[in-house]
Write a protein that holds these residues in place. Sequence first.
Motif: not given
Length: 236
Positions: A75-103
Amino acid sequence: MPEYPKVQGGGSLIVAWQVKNKHVLVVGGGEVAAGRILLALNADARVTVVCPSSGLNGEVAYRVAEKQVTHIDRNFEPCDLDTADMVLCAIDDPEASTQVWKLCKERRIAANIADVPPECDFYFGSIHRDGPLQVMVSTNGNGPKLASIVRKRIAEALPSNMGAAIENVGKLRRKLREVAPDIKEGPKRMKWMSGVCESWSLDDLVGMTEQDMDGLLSHYQSGDIPPLLEVRMKNL
């Protein structure tokens, strides 16, 4: 007073985002993620998919097996964003999706959270592709199905060989820059190329050969745009 276009608020700034060789992180591995992955790969991005193997659908599993994407089997962890230029989130978990968005907001990384318009820096439209031609229809997140219907109607109205014509026009433009590289020639180049596109038929542009291009370019300095038949007669 001159009349200027009226401002129509509520739209999106539709641009062609160049993500070639940039790192696109996809969170999720279902059907929606599969579509996002294909779009990113078509744009020559470097794609990483974060999702447990058990959550990968057939298409995403295929991309992983063919090494078209990098796969992180968890599953996603905050460190996955360390090298990302763009993020596309497509999971069926609103709470987890919002956390990705906030990060992503904290790190100022452009993100799209599927099916949650308020948590999107950009939307995906319905796209028609024919070689170098890309036509996108967007409803600004209001009606994806309607966007698909409009896109299909536009595609049906376009000639089937439009992509080939555009490829040849691109080759001609590159050749023209070699013939007239001076930056001061820019306005003249643009005007002359516009004249070619307007005066030659689509079939002419599709059938244009390298020899035809060279013959046509010999008229650039004079500003003339002879018909294709005349160009070919001079090449004999």
